[in-house]
Design a protein around this motif. Structure first.
Motif, PDB file in Angstrom:
ATOM      1  N   ILE A 141      -3.133  18.061 -91.360  1.00 25.32           N
ATOM      2  CA  ILE A 141      -1.780  18.312 -91.193  1.00 25.32           C
ATOM      3  C   ILE A 141      -0.910  16.958 -91.374  1.00 25.32           C
ATOM      4  O   ILE A 141      -1.249  15.983 -91.327  1.00 25.32           O
ATOM      5  N   GLY A 142       0.171  17.167 -92.009  1.00 23.06           N
ATOM      6  CA  GLY A 142       0.935  16.050 -92.394  1.00 23.06           C
ATOM      7  C   GLY A 142       2.378  15.990 -92.081  1.00 23.06           C
ATOM      8  O   GLY A 142       3.162  17.186 -92.001  1.00 23.06           O
ATOM      9  N   VAL A 143       2.879  14.738 -91.689  1.00 23.44           N
ATOM     10  CA  VAL A 143       4.175  14.609 -91.497  1.00 23.44           C
ATOM     11  C   VAL A 143       4.850  13.338 -92.522  1.00 23.44           C
ATOM     12  O   VAL A 143       3.924  12.347 -92.369  1.00 23.44           O
ATOM     13  N   PHE A 144       5.772  13.369 -93.286  1.00 24.65           N
ATOM     14  CA  PHE A 144       6.349  12.664 -94.284  1.00 24.65           C
ATOM     15  C   PHE A 144       7.599  11.933 -93.944  1.00 24.65           C
ATOM     16  O   PHE A 144       8.527  12.961 -93.772  1.00 24.65           O
ATOM     17  N   GLY A 145       7.731  10.863 -94.185  1.00 24.00           N
ATOM     18  CA  GLY A 145       9.142  10.224 -94.155  1.00 24.00           C
ATOM     19  C   GLY A 145       9.062   9.256 -93.145  1.00 24.00           C
ATOM     20  O   GLY A 145       8.333   8.850 -92.445  1.00 24.00           O
ATOM     21  N   TRP A 146      10.619   8.637 -93.006  1.00 19.73           N
ATOM     22  CA  TRP A 146      10.727   7.676 -92.154  1.00 19.73           C
ATOM     23  C   TRP A 146      10.368   8.150 -90.567  1.00 19.73           C
ATOM     24  O   TRP A 146      10.617   9.262 -90.412  1.00 19.73           O
ATOM     25  N   ALA A 150      -0.530  16.243-101.246  1.00 12.19           N
ATOM     26  CA  ALA A 150      -1.254  17.625-101.873  1.00 12.19           C
ATOM     27  C   ALA A 150      -2.645  17.630-101.169  1.00 12.19           C
ATOM     28  O   ALA A 150      -3.147  18.653-101.436  1.00 12.19           O
ATOM     29  N   THR A 151      -3.033  16.887-100.212  1.00 12.77           N
ATOM     30  CA  THR A 151      -4.138  17.332 -99.555  1.00 12.77           C
ATOM     31  C   THR A 151      -3.973  17.840 -98.157  1.00 12.77           C
ATOM     32  O   THR A 151      -4.961  18.327 -97.669  1.00 12.77           O
ATOM     33  N   CYS A 152      -2.736  18.111 -97.835  1.00 15.57           N
ATOM     34  CA  CYS A 152      -2.412  18.765 -96.494  1.00 15.57           C
ATOM     35  C   CYS A 152      -2.512  20.301 -96.467  1.00 15.57           C
ATOM     36  O   CYS A 152      -2.001  20.805 -97.775  1.00 15.57           O
ATOM     37  N   ARG A 153      -2.968  21.195 -95.609  1.00 17.91           N
ATOM     38  CA  ARG A 153      -2.885  22.237 -95.379  1.00 17.91           C
ATOM     39  C   ARG A 153      -1.784  22.924 -94.846  1.00 17.91           C
ATOM     40  O   ARG A 153      -1.216  23.900 -94.866  1.00 17.91           O
ATOM     41  N   LEU A 154      -1.254  21.946 -93.747  1.00 20.93           N
ATOM     42  CA  LEU A 154       0.102  22.245 -92.940  1.00 20.93           C
ATOM     43  C   LEU A 154       0.954  21.137 -93.030  1.00 20.93           C
ATOM     44  O   LEU A 154       0.529  19.883 -92.774  1.00 20.93           O
ATOM     45  N   ILE A 155       2.268  21.294 -93.045  1.00 24.00           N
ATOM     46  CA  ILE A 155       3.045  20.033 -93.004  1.00 24.00           C
ATOM     47  C   ILE A 155       4.417  20.512 -92.327  1.00 24.00           C
ATOM     48  O   ILE A 155       4.874  21.641 -92.514  1.00 24.00           O
ATOM     49  N   PHE A 156       4.696  19.498 -91.287  1.00 26.27           N
ATOM     50  CA  PHE A 156       5.826  19.842 -90.437  1.00 26.27           C
ATOM     51  C   PHE A 156       7.007  18.874 -91.118  1.00 26.27           C
ATOM     52  O   PHE A 156       6.714  17.671 -91.317  1.00 26.27           O
ATOM     53  N   ASN A 157       8.056  19.655 -91.212  1.00 30.29           N
ATOM     54  CA  ASN A 157       9.254  18.749 -91.660  1.00 30.29           C
ATOM     55  C   ASN A 157      10.524  19.094 -90.566  1.00 30.29           C
ATOM     56  O   ASN A 157      11.243  20.060 -90.773  1.00 30.29           O
ATOM     57  N   LEU A 158      10.742  18.397 -89.346  1.00 30.46           N
ATOM     58  CA  LEU A 158      11.346  18.750 -88.484  1.00 30.46           C
ATOM     59  C   LEU A 158      12.426  17.882 -88.262  1.00 30.46           C
ATOM     60  O   LEU A 158      12.441  16.347 -88.481  1.00 30.46           O
ATOM     61  N   ARG A 159      13.906  18.102 -87.670  1.00 31.74           N
ATOM     62  CA  ARG A 159      14.803  17.314 -87.367  1.00 31.74           C
ATOM     63  C   ARG A 159      15.818  18.049 -86.260  1.00 31.74           C
ATOM     64  O   ARG A 159      15.925  19.087 -86.082  1.00 31.74           O
ATOM     65  N   TYR A 160      15.753  17.173 -85.268  1.00 35.14           N
ATOM     66  CA  TYR A 160      16.687  17.175 -84.303  1.00 35.14           C
ATOM     67  C   TYR A 160      16.785  15.978 -83.398  1.00 35.14           C
ATOM     68  O   TYR A 160      15.675  15.463 -83.173  1.00 35.14           O
ATOM     69  N   PRO A 161      18.055  15.602 -83.066  1.00 28.06           N
ATOM     70  CA  PRO A 161      19.349  15.696 -83.669  1.00 28.06           C
ATOM     71  C   PRO A 161      19.306  15.587 -85.089  1.00 28.06           C
ATOM     72  O   PRO A 161      18.864  14.131 -85.356  1.00 28.06           O
ATOM     73  N   SER A 162      20.026  15.997 -85.612  1.00 28.60           N
ATOM     74  CA  SER A 162      19.846  15.673 -87.270  1.00 28.60           C
ATOM     75  C   SER A 162      20.322  14.479 -87.566  1.00 28.60           C
ATOM     76  O   SER A 162      21.364  13.904 -87.248  1.00 28.60           O
ATOM     77  N   CYS A 163      19.629  13.954 -88.558  1.00 24.10           N
ATOM     78  CA  CYS A 163      20.038  12.257 -89.244  1.00 24.10           C
ATOM     79  C   CYS A 163      19.475  12.393 -90.443  1.00 24.10           C
ATOM     80  O   CYS A 163      18.053  11.894 -90.740  1.00 24.10           O
ATOM     81  N   GLY A 164      19.979  12.749 -91.563  1.00 27.73           N
ATOM     82  CA  GLY A 164      19.542  12.780 -92.834  1.00 27.73           C
ATOM     83  C   GLY A 164      19.281  14.326 -93.490  1.00 27.73           C
ATOM     84  O   GLY A 164      18.319  14.998 -93.419  1.00 27.73           O
ATOM     85  N   GLU A 165      20.359  15.105 -93.647  1.00 25.98           N
ATOM     86  CA  GLU A 165      20.546  16.480 -93.840  1.00 25.98           C
ATOM     87  C   GLU A 165      19.767  16.716 -95.018  1.00 25.98           C
ATOM     88  O   GLU A 165      19.093  17.696 -95.283  1.00 25.98           O
ATOM     89  N   SER A 166      19.862  15.755 -96.163  1.00 28.54           N
ATOM     90  CA  SER A 166      19.115  16.000 -97.164  1.00 28.54           C
ATOM     91  C   SER A 166      17.612  15.523 -97.170  1.00 28.54           C
ATOM     92  O   SER A 166      17.401  14.220 -96.692  1.00 28.54           O
ATOM     93  N   GLY A 184      -7.087  20.126-100.753  1.00 27.19           N
ATOM     94  CA  GLY A 184      -7.988  19.775 -99.353  1.00 27.19           C
ATOM     95  C   GLY A 184      -7.974  18.518 -98.926  1.00 27.19           C
ATOM     96  O   GLY A 184      -7.860  17.550 -99.838  1.00 27.19           O
ATOM     97  N   SER A 185      -8.414  18.356 -97.788  1.00 26.38           N
ATOM     98  CA  SER A 185      -8.596  17.192 -97.139  1.00 26.38           C
ATOM     99  C   SER A 185      -9.796  16.496 -97.658  1.00 26.38           C
ATOM    100  O   SER A 185     -10.717  16.771 -98.056  1.00 26.38           O
ATOM    101  N   ASP A 186      -9.909  15.118 -97.391  1.00 23.81           N
ATOM    102  CA  ASP A 186     -10.984  13.984 -97.955  1.00 23.81           C
ATOM    103  C   ASP A 186     -11.992  14.550 -97.248  1.00 23.81           C
ATOM    104  O   ASP A 186     -13.247  14.601 -97.918  1.00 23.81           O
ATOM    105  N   GLY A 187     -12.117  14.608 -95.928  1.00 26.38           N
ATOM    106  CA  GLY A 187     -13.217  15.426 -95.108  1.00 26.38           C
ATOM    107  C   GLY A 187     -13.793  16.741 -95.201  1.00 26.38           C
ATOM    108  O   GLY A 187     -12.755  17.379 -95.304  1.00 26.38           O
ATOM    109  N   GLU A 188     -14.959  16.938 -95.555  1.00 24.34           N
ATOM    110  CA  GLU A 188     -15.560  18.346 -95.902  1.00 24.34           C
ATOM    111  C   GLU A 188     -15.126  19.163 -94.713  1.00 24.34           C
ATOM    112  O   GLU A 188     -15.522  18.797 -93.494  1.00 24.34           O
TER     113      GLU A 188
END
Length: 422
Positions: free
Chosen positions: A233-238, A312-328, A224-228
């Motif tokens: 929501i998280g977005v991770f990576g470059w 680990a504190t996120c309830r929802l994570i977006f991992n989106l790509r377009y136009p793709s650059c980094g298939e893995s 869960g998030s730090d705030g009660e």
């Protein structure tokens, strides 16, 4: 006397790239055997180290050597595994591939983080590698573009063709010329290697599809998030345009418009990752324009422990790509091992994600609308038990570190048959 039989070529920590963290996980898993055998070495580029830092002597006890000290090609009895990605930290690895002979006496395995690497090769012609020319760039595209390679590449470099051209061109020519095996992380990438390249007769390498190294986050329960009462929501990576940060911010803005004040106060978005220093891409400015300053936090480049704990504190994570650059996507693999709901683009290799909660379209305005709807739906469903996912997207495929261990075993047993299958 130390004798190399396995050379691993990759960026390493503390270089600020996700592929260094990926490699660190691999080495941590193989280190006990590598240390006991004493014949594995890591080749890395000291020029890519953060300012004021030098290459470490070892990584998890495995010796690290500057890439300039390596032979141009692997010798008899040596297997060289080269990790290639579409970013500046892999310049030295691409250069090693380009300079290697296709008649090397040792074996070469190429691990493709991304099947399309035109961007980094174009960067190589812009002074990043003084002896890499436009002619070399054109040659690298010929297995895919054939007789049209020179015309198309020059048209793109003169801005006649749109930028999307760069997201679809492989630049695999040198890799396919030297590789005995090619390892990829999706069926999409494997199909691009095989069906979009005119490979010289007798040079078709063995293709292996392997999973990402098992994530250190695997098995963690989202705390869960730090705030009660907060919903993180998280977005991770470059932080780059293909990661769709603008669309996520706009989707968050739409979702907030549809919520009562009490619910709006619960939402928070963390965008975790470094923005390239030479980029004018400005998600922080977009967040201010949309008046999301109270809901959005940007975290430039945390250490690995902080990165994992934030995920680990996120309830929802977006991992989106377009136009793709980094298939893995190591962040996608990590997200799939948490209990957060994760949302991915219905596009290219990301469509193979078996643990995604939602797939969304990449065209506008549907992408933004669907992002908003995902946020609203996730809020409504959060009280239901066991709705997260812990399914590994490649649960039936060997992770890459097991293939590296297999290569170590083959060296010890004198098994040099590139056709050995799992």
């Amino acid at each position: 006397m130390f004798r190399r039989t396995l050379e691993l070529v990759s960026p390493i920590p503390p270089m600020r790239t996700g592929t260094a963290a990926y490699f660190d996980t691999i080495v941590s898993r193989i280190a006990p055997i590598a240390r006991s055998q004493g014949d594995v070495v890591i080749l890395a580029d000291p020029r890519a180290m953060p300012e004021g830092r030098s290459l470490p002597d070892s990584l998890h006890g495995v010796p690290v050597v500057a890439c300039g000290e390596a032979h141009a090609e692997p010798g008899v009895g040596v297997t060289r595994i080269i990790f290639l990605a579409n970013n500046e930290y892999h310049l030295f690895a691409h250069q090693m591939v380009q300079k290697q002979s296709s008649r090397a006496m040792g074996r070469t395995i190429v691990v493709l983080h991304d099947p399309s690497m035109f961007m980094v090769h174009r960067h190589m012609t812009g002074g990043a590698l003084p002896d890499y020319s436009t002619a070399d760039l054109i040659d690298a595209t010929k297995t895919q573009l054939g007789a049209a390679a020179e015309r198309l590449v020059l048209r793109r470099m003169n801005d006649v063709l749109p930028e999307v051209f760069e997201h679809g061109v492989h630049c695999m020519g040198d890799a396919l010329r030297v590789a005995d095996e090619v390892w990829v992380h999706s069926l999409y990438a494997a199909n691009r290697v095989v069906f979009e390249n005119d490979i010289e007769l007798g040079r078709l390498p063995l293709i292996r599809v392997c999973a990402h190294p098992h994530s250190p986050i695997a098995g963690h329960r989202n705390r869960g998030s730090d705030g009660e009462g907060a919903f993180r929501i998280g977005v991770f990576g470059w932080v780059t345009p293909p990661k769709r940060a603008f669309s996520i911010l706009r989707g968050l803005s739409l979702a907030l418009d549809r919520l009562p004040a009490a619910e709006r106060g619960r939402l928070e978005l963390v965008i975790v990752g470094r923005k390239p220093s030479n980029s004018d891409y400005d998600p922080a400015g977009e967040a201010q324009r949309l008046q999301l300053g109270d809901q959005v936090q940007f975290i430039d480049y945390p250490d690995a422990d902080t990165f994992e704990s934030l995920m680990a504190t996120c309830r929802l994570i977006f991992n989106l790509r377009y136009p793709s650059c980094g298939e893995s996507s190591g962040t996608l693999a990590s997200a799939e091992t948490t209990t957060a709901r994760h949302v991915v683009s219905r596009y290219q290799s990301f469509r193979e994600s078996r643990g995604a909660w939602r797939f969304i379209d990449v065209v506008q305005p549907y992408e933004v609308w669907q992002i908003a709807q995902c946020i609203l739906d996730a809020l409504r469903l959060e009280a239901l038990p066991d709705q997260g996912t812990t399914l590994d997207s490649k649960s039936g495929v060997a992770p890459v570190e097991k293939l590296v261990l297999l290569e170590m075993m083959k060296q010890q047993q004198g098994m040099h048959d590139a056709g050995l299958s799992l």
